[in-house]
Scaffold this motif. Sequence first.
Motif, short mmCIF file in Angstrom:
data_model
loop_
_atom_site.label_atom_id
_atom_site.label_comp_id
_atom_site.label_asym_id
_atom_site.label_seq_id
_atom_site.Cartn_x
_atom_site.Cartn_y
_atom_site.Cartn_z
N GLY A 1 0.79 -1.21 0.00
CA GLY A 1 0.00 0.00 0.00
C GLY A 1 0.83 1.26 0.00
O GLY A 1 2.00 1.27 -0.38
N LYS A 2 0.17 2.36 0.46
CA LYS A 2 0.79 3.67 0.40
C LYS A 2 0.21 4.53 1.52
O LYS A 2 -1.00 4.53 1.75
N VAL A 3 1.09 5.24 2.23
CA VAL A 3 0.66 6.16 3.29
C VAL A 3 1.39 7.49 3.15
O VAL A 3 2.49 7.55 2.61
N LEU A 4 0.76 8.54 3.68
CA LEU A 4 1.45 9.80 3.89
C LEU A 4 1.95 9.76 5.32
O LEU A 4 1.15 9.67 6.25
N ASP A 5 3.25 9.79 5.51
CA ASP A 5 3.84 9.71 6.83
C ASP A 5 4.28 11.09 7.29
O ASP A 5 4.85 11.85 6.50
N VAL A 6 4.02 11.42 8.56
CA VAL A 6 4.28 12.75 9.10
C VAL A 6 5.09 12.65 10.39
O VAL A 6 4.72 11.91 11.30
N ALA A 7 6.19 13.42 10.45
CA ALA A 7 7.02 13.53 11.66
C ALA A 7 6.98 14.99 12.11
O ALA A 7 7.39 15.87 11.36
N LEU A 8 6.47 15.23 13.33
CA LEU A 8 6.32 16.57 13.88
C LEU A 8 7.34 16.79 14.98
O LEU A 8 7.35 16.07 15.98
N PHE B 1 9.66 13.36 18.66
CA PHE B 1 8.78 13.72 17.56
C PHE B 1 7.41 13.10 17.75
O PHE B 1 7.28 11.99 18.28
N GLY B 2 6.38 13.81 17.31
CA GLY B 2 5.08 13.20 17.11
C GLY B 2 5.10 12.51 15.77
O GLY B 2 5.75 12.97 14.83
N HIS B 3 4.39 11.40 15.67
CA HIS B 3 4.38 10.64 14.43
C HIS B 3 2.95 10.23 14.09
O HIS B 3 2.17 9.84 14.95
N GLY B 4 2.63 10.35 12.82
CA GLY B 4 1.32 9.91 12.35
C GLY B 4 1.37 9.59 10.87
O GLY B 4 2.35 9.88 10.19
N PHE B 5 0.29 8.97 10.40
CA PHE B 5 0.19 8.70 8.97
C PHE B 5 -1.26 8.61 8.55
O PHE B 5 -2.14 8.30 9.35
N SER B 6 -1.49 8.95 7.28
CA SER B 6 -2.80 8.75 6.66
C SER B 6 -2.64 7.70 5.57
O SER B 6 -1.60 7.62 4.91
N VAL B 7 -3.68 6.91 5.40
CA VAL B 7 -3.61 5.77 4.50
C VAL B 7 -4.22 6.14 3.14
O VAL B 7 -5.41 6.40 3.04
N LEU B 8 -3.36 6.19 2.14
CA LEU B 8 -3.76 6.57 0.79
C LEU B 8 -4.25 5.37 -0.02
O LEU B 8 -5.05 5.52 -0.94
N GLU B 9 -3.76 4.19 0.31
CA GLU B 9 -4.20 2.89 -0.21
C GLU B 9 -4.15 1.94 0.97
O GLU B 9 -3.24 2.07 1.80
N ASP B 10 -5.07 0.98 1.07
CA ASP B 10 -4.99 0.00 2.16
C ASP B 10 -3.52 -0.36 2.35
O ASP B 10 -2.81 -0.60 1.36
N ALA B 11 -3.07 -0.38 3.61
CA ALA B 11 -1.63 -0.52 3.84
C ALA B 11 -1.30 -1.38 5.04
O ALA B 11 -1.99 -1.33 6.07
N VAL B 12 -0.22 -2.13 4.90
CA VAL B 12 0.43 -2.81 6.03
C VAL B 12 1.64 -1.96 6.37
O VAL B 12 2.52 -1.76 5.53
N PHE B 13 1.66 -1.45 7.59
CA PHE B 13 2.66 -0.49 8.06
C PHE B 13 3.53 -1.18 9.10
O PHE B 13 2.99 -1.83 10.01
N VAL B 14 4.84 -1.08 8.99
CA VAL B 14 5.75 -1.70 9.96
C VAL B 14 6.74 -0.67 10.47
O VAL B 14 7.10 0.26 9.75
N TYR B 15 7.13 -0.84 11.73
CA TYR B 15 8.13 0.08 12.26
C TYR B 15 8.90 -0.53 13.41
O TYR B 15 8.39 -1.32 14.18
N SER C 1 6.77 15.57 5.89
CA SER C 1 5.89 14.51 5.43
C SER C 1 6.42 13.95 4.12
O SER C 1 7.04 14.67 3.32
N THR C 2 6.15 12.68 3.91
CA THR C 2 6.55 12.00 2.69
C THR C 2 5.60 10.84 2.45
O THR C 2 5.00 10.32 3.40
N VAL C 3 5.47 10.44 1.22
CA VAL C 3 4.67 9.26 0.91
C VAL C 3 5.57 8.03 1.00
O VAL C 3 6.61 7.96 0.33
N LEU C 4 5.19 7.12 1.88
CA LEU C 4 5.86 5.82 1.96
C LEU C 4 5.07 4.88 1.05
O LEU C 4 3.84 4.77 1.18
N ASP C 5 5.76 4.23 0.15
CA ASP C 5 5.13 3.51 -0.93
C ASP C 5 5.76 2.12 -1.04
O ASP C 5 6.99 2.01 -1.11
N SER C 6 4.93 1.08 -1.07
CA SER C 6 5.46 -0.28 -1.14
C SER C 6 6.15 -0.57 -2.47
O SER C 6 6.90 -1.54 -2.58
#
Length: 184
Positions: free
Chosen positions: A79-86, A117-131, A100-105
């Motif tokens: 999938g694909k997410v917009l990832d944000v580090a504040l 940092f604060g961290h968040g993401f929005s899901v642009l395509e159904d996504a499996v997110f790992v960290y 912010s940047t788009v993390l893309d599989s």
Amino acid sequence: MAEIKITPISGVVEIFPRIFPDNRGYFFESFRQDWLEKVGITENWVQDNQSFSQKGTVRGLHFQHAPNAQAKLVRVISGKVLDVALDLRKDSPTFGQFYSTVLDSEKNNLLYIPAGFGHGFSVLEDAVFVYKCSNYYHKASEGGILWSDPSLGIDWMVDQPIISEKDQVWPTLEQFRTQTGGGL
């Protein structure tokens, strides 16, 4: 060797691994400690997390207070997410600014987010997110900033966000600054 991008927010680094495609598929190294050490990052990773989120979900902006603060190394497996580090570091010249940047599989890019940092993401395509995390999850140390704080001006790139109850009630950046005496 991976391509390392130093971002405008001190300490935040984006990594683009070298991908080796062939007629069977592809291969790439998804993590190497020496990528981070090359730019002075020496974390001791202690926990890996994985989540699945449907398109339109917004998670964040989360952090943990010291002494349980966490650095994170994040990416998507599918999938694909917009990832944000504040940046919430009290004495940082970029306090209150975000990257912010788009993390893309398909690109398999990663983002390193330091503690503080604060961290968040929005899901642009159904996504499996790992960290990877540099500290264990500690519920009593959990904190957050309101994802929709208008003073931040983050374009989450989703029309009708799906938000958890918890993420709807975090303080704004200004409320956080007042509560903490200036930041993390």
